[in-house]
Write a protein that holds these residues in place. Sequence first.
Motif, PDB file in Angstrom:
ATOM      1  N   UNK A 295      -2.228  35.945 -17.828  1.00  0.00           N
ATOM      2  CA  UNK A 295      -3.203  36.909 -17.319  1.00  0.00           C
ATOM      3  C   UNK A 295      -2.604  38.314 -17.285  1.00  0.00           C
ATOM      4  N   UNK A 296      -1.335  38.414 -16.896  1.00  0.00           N
ATOM      5  CA  UNK A 296      -0.676  39.730 -16.876  1.00  0.00           C
ATOM      6  C   UNK A 296      -0.580  40.294 -18.281  1.00  0.00           C
ATOM      7  N   UNK A 297      -0.285  39.437 -19.262  1.00  0.00           N
ATOM      8  CA  UNK A 297      -0.204  39.902 -20.651  1.00  0.00           C
ATOM      9  C   UNK A 297      -1.546  40.432 -21.122  1.00  0.00           C
ATOM     10  N   UNK A 298      -2.628  39.733 -20.806  1.00  0.00           N
ATOM     11  CA  UNK A 298      -3.957  40.192 -21.213  1.00  0.00           C
ATOM     12  C   UNK A 298      -4.344  41.469 -20.466  1.00  0.00           C
ATOM     13  N   UNK A 299      -3.974  41.571 -19.199  1.00  0.00           N
ATOM     14  CA  UNK A 299      -4.308  42.777 -18.434  1.00  0.00           C
ATOM     15  C   UNK A 299      -3.608  43.999 -19.025  1.00  0.00           C
ATOM     16  N   UNK A 300      -2.318  43.862 -19.346  1.00  0.00           N
ATOM     17  CA  UNK A 300      -1.590  44.982 -19.955  1.00  0.00           C
ATOM     18  C   UNK A 300      -2.167  45.300 -21.325  1.00  0.00           C
ATOM     19  N   UNK A 301      -2.481  44.246 -22.092  1.00  0.00           N
ATOM     20  CA  UNK A 301      -3.086  44.445 -23.412  1.00  0.00           C
ATOM     21  C   UNK A 301      -4.408  45.204 -23.293  1.00  0.00           C
ATOM     22  N   UNK A 302      -5.230  44.839 -22.304  1.00  0.00           N
ATOM     23  CA  UNK A 302      -6.496  45.537 -22.095  1.00  0.00           C
ATOM     24  C   UNK A 302      -6.299  46.991 -21.704  1.00  0.00           C
ATOM     25  N   UNK A 303      -5.314  47.240 -20.862  1.00  0.00           N
ATOM     26  CA  UNK A 303      -5.032  48.623 -20.470  1.00  0.00           C
ATOM     27  C   UNK A 303      -4.621  49.461 -21.678  1.00  0.00           C
ATOM     28  N   UNK A 304      -3.766  48.898 -22.526  1.00  0.00           N
ATOM     29  CA  UNK A 304      -3.353  49.619 -23.734  1.00  0.00           C
ATOM     30  C   UNK A 304      -4.546  49.870 -24.651  1.00  0.00           C
ATOM     31  N   UNK A 305      -5.441  48.870 -24.772  1.00  0.00           N
ATOM     32  CA  UNK A 305      -6.632  49.047 -25.614  1.00  0.00           C
ATOM     33  C   UNK A 305      -7.518  50.159 -25.079  1.00  0.00           C
ATOM     34  N   UNK A 306      -7.648  50.247 -23.759  1.00  0.00           N
ATOM     35  CA  UNK A 306      -8.496  51.290 -23.173  1.00  0.00           C
ATOM     36  C   UNK A 306      -7.921  52.675 -23.439  1.00  0.00           C
ATOM     37  N   UNK A 307      -6.602  52.798 -23.422  1.00  0.00           N
ATOM     38  CA  UNK A 307      -5.981  54.096 -23.699  1.00  0.00           C
ATOM     39  C   UNK A 307      -6.192  54.481 -25.161  1.00  0.00           C
ATOM     40  N   UNK A 308      -6.126  53.496 -26.061  1.00  0.00           N
ATOM     41  CA  UNK A 308      -6.422  53.764 -27.474  1.00  0.00           C
ATOM     42  C   UNK A 308      -7.865  54.223 -27.641  1.00  0.00           C
ATOM     43  N   UNK A 309      -8.790  53.581 -26.934  1.00  0.00           N
ATOM     44  CA  UNK A 309     -10.205  53.973 -27.040  1.00  0.00           C
ATOM     45  C   UNK A 309     -10.426  55.377 -26.494  1.00  0.00           C
ATOM     46  N   UNK A 310      -9.729  55.733 -25.435  1.00  0.00           N
ATOM     47  CA  UNK A 310      -9.830  57.096 -24.891  1.00  0.00           C
ATOM     48  C   UNK A 310      -9.406  58.112 -25.946  1.00  0.00           C
ATOM     49  N   UNK A 311      -8.309  57.829 -26.635  1.00  0.00           N
ATOM     50  CA  UNK A 311      -7.843  58.748 -27.688  1.00  0.00           C
ATOM     51  C   UNK A 311      -8.856  58.830 -28.817  1.00  0.00           C
ATOM     52  N   UNK A 312      -9.358  57.685 -29.270  1.00  0.00           N
ATOM     53  CA  UNK A 312     -10.269  57.673 -30.410  1.00  0.00           C
ATOM     54  C   UNK A 312     -11.562  58.420 -30.099  1.00  0.00           C
ATOM     55  N   UNK A 313     -12.093  58.231 -28.894  1.00  0.00           N
ATOM     56  CA  UNK A 313     -13.328  58.928 -28.520  1.00  0.00           C
ATOM     57  C   UNK A 313     -13.077  60.426 -28.389  1.00  0.00           C
ATOM     58  N   UNK A 314     -11.945  60.792 -27.797  1.00  0.00           N
ATOM     59  CA  UNK A 314     -11.625  62.215 -27.666  1.00  0.00           C
ATOM     60  C   UNK A 314     -11.466  62.868 -29.037  1.00  0.00           C
ATOM     61  N   UNK A 315     -10.934  62.129 -30.002  1.00  0.00           N
ATOM     62  CA  UNK A 315     -10.710  62.683 -31.336  1.00  0.00           C
ATOM     63  C   UNK A 315     -11.988  62.764 -32.152  1.00  0.00           C
ATOM     64  N   UNK A 316     -12.798  61.691 -32.113  1.00  0.00           N
ATOM     65  CA  UNK A 316     -13.981  61.621 -32.980  1.00  0.00           C
ATOM     66  C   UNK A 316     -15.249  62.102 -32.301  1.00  0.00           C
ATOM     67  N   UNK A 317     -15.269  62.107 -30.960  1.00  0.00           N
ATOM     68  CA  UNK A 317     -16.467  62.529 -30.249  1.00  0.00           C
ATOM     69  C   UNK A 317     -17.587  61.507 -30.268  1.00  0.00           C
ATOM     70  N   UNK A 318     -17.249  60.243 -30.472  1.00  0.00           N
ATOM     71  CA  UNK A 318     -18.299  59.216 -30.505  1.00  0.00           C
ATOM     72  C   UNK A 318     -17.718  57.826 -30.419  1.00  0.00           C
ATOM     73  N   UNK A 319     -18.608  56.842 -30.352  1.00  0.00           N
ATOM     74  CA  UNK A 319     -18.220  55.432 -30.303  1.00  0.00           C
ATOM     75  C   UNK A 319     -19.230  54.630 -31.102  1.00  0.00           C
ATOM     76  N   UNK A 320     -18.769  53.517 -31.661  1.00  0.00           N
ATOM     77  CA  UNK A 320     -19.643  52.626 -32.401  1.00  0.00           C
ATOM     78  C   UNK A 320     -19.164  51.195 -32.231  1.00  0.00           C
ATOM     79  N   UNK A 321     -20.004  50.255 -32.636  1.00  0.00           N
ATOM     80  CA  UNK A 321     -19.648  48.851 -32.448  1.00  0.00           C
ATOM     81  C   UNK A 321     -18.528  48.410 -33.395  1.00  0.00           C
ATOM     82  N   UNK A 322     -18.197  49.226 -34.372  1.00  0.00           N
ATOM     83  CA  UNK A 322     -17.122  48.899 -35.307  1.00  0.00           C
ATOM     84  C   UNK A 322     -15.888  49.770 -35.115  1.00  0.00           C
ATOM     85  N   UNK A 323     -15.828  50.518 -34.041  1.00  0.00           N
ATOM     86  CA  UNK A 323     -14.750  51.494 -33.910  1.00  0.00           C
ATOM     87  C   UNK A 323     -13.370  50.862 -33.778  1.00  0.00           C
ATOM     88  N   UNK A 324     -13.303  49.613 -33.337  1.00  0.00           N
ATOM     89  CA  UNK A 324     -12.002  48.985 -33.173  1.00  0.00           C
ATOM     90  C   UNK A 324     -11.538  48.163 -34.352  1.00  0.00           C
TER      91      UNK A 324
END
Length: 293
Positions: free
Chosen positions: A187-216
């Motif tokens: 569970x700790x591994x998945x929680x850390x993995x999720x936190x890292x994924x959220x930080x990646x999504x923050x960067x991608x949205x800040x860079x592209x200015x949008x989100x889509x169902x295929x962004x990952x």
Amino acid sequence: MNLLQSLIDASSLGAVYALAALGIGLTFSIMRLINFAHGELIMIGGYTLYLSASQPYLVMGLAAILVVTVLALGMERVAFRPLRRASPATLLIASFAVSFLLQHVAMMIFGARPVAIDFLSPLNQSLEIGSLRVPWLQLLALAVTLILLAGLSSFFRWTAIGIQMRAAAEDFTMARLVGIPANRVIAAAFAISGTLASIVSVYMVAQTGGASYKMGVNMVLFAFVASVIGGMGSLAGAALGGFLVGVVSVLLQTYLPEGMRLYRDAFVFGLFIAFLLWRPQGLLVKASDRERV
């Protein structure tokens, strides 16, 4: 000077790939699970930012981290815990199933078209040093990645749960036999993995200015390549592989003839295949894996 500009761009892109690769490498090192649904965690982070767009930037970022981390824990509990004793192939198929399910749920809710999000747009302005132009967002991505790498290194070295995770990554069966709680470690591994994924999504949205169902999708594919290059199961290798993939991608984009830049990803994967023919075990090999060879 063009080379220096390319290296700066490559470092920032490699930093993002490194975070995504760490998220994949972390779950693989403990469960031997290649979680391709990690890309959908990035996607959920993007849509969380979209739904909280009326809030201050800090609230939006914290909401994305919280939602994605909770979703990662739910994903582990519902989809992967019942299959924990299954073969790696079964776990891989399950990760694809979760990935496609979340993609289509997002498409049903938000539609197939990308949604626009105003998030950290001032950071897209550039810091100019002579002929160099470095967006503040790139500097922030690199700084955050280095801080997280240092924090994770300290976490795995000095905290009880971190040491337990390292033991489980070396030999999960033996770790359970000596009393390490498997559910808490995974569970700790998945929680850390999720936190890292959220930080990646923050960067991608800040860079592209949008989100889509295929962004990952593309991000998780490059992160997987980075994990394999660095050495599957090695967290240091995942980070190193992420930076290398970023450097290669940017350099190819810069120095390929203009008519061939459209095929940059094909060249990246071609080099990846050549690398595997030379060193299939990756750059960094864990001691436990080296003993088995």
